[in-house]
Scaffold this motif. Structure first.
Motif: not given
Length: 133
Positions: A71-74, A76-77, A79, A117, A120
């Motif tokens: 999962f990438q959390y853009k 929050d920078d 992964e 989550g 998630n």
């Protein structure tokens, strides 16, 4: 980008899932999969086994982990790497910080009041349920 991992551990019969109850934020007081930080220069799989051993006492001899998805959390920078495995024998758990629990694998892991989550964990378990361990 900061990398973290979470590890889905099924018991030997695949009817229970190992979870911890978070002692700190984010998601303090909620159940979560075990896991932690990936150190610089560390492979994803090595980090997953290291975190699993640190938090539970479970080793490579007890379980084979598979890398299922990320999962990438853009914003929050960050992964989040998701691994899953099934124990090949009974183990004695060793708690590091968070208390460990075996949760029925048929529970509602989308319940955001109980599980970390925001749903998630439910998504991850849906992805992992058909894996042949």
């Amino acid at each position: 980008m900061k990398k973290l991992n979470v590890i889905l551990v099924y018991n030997k019969d695949k009817d229970k899932i190992l979870m911890c109850k978070r002692e700190k934020e984010p998601f303090k007081g909620k159940f979560n999969l075990v896991g932690g930080k990936v150190e610089n220069g560390e492979s994803e799989l090595s980090a997953a086994y290291r975190e699993l051993k640190e938090e539970t006492g479970i080793t490579k001899d007890d379980i084979s982990l598979l890398h299922v998805m990320n999962f990438q959390y853009k914003f929050d920078d960050m992964e989040l790497e998701f691994f899953a495995g099934k124990l090949n024998k009974e183990v004695e758990l060793i708690e590091e910080v968070n208390k460990l629990y075996w949760i029925d694998s048929k529970d509602n892991f989308f319940d955001a009041d109980r599980y970390a989550g925001g749903g998630n964990i439910g998504i991850m378990l849906n992805e992992a349920q058909n894996i042949k361990f």
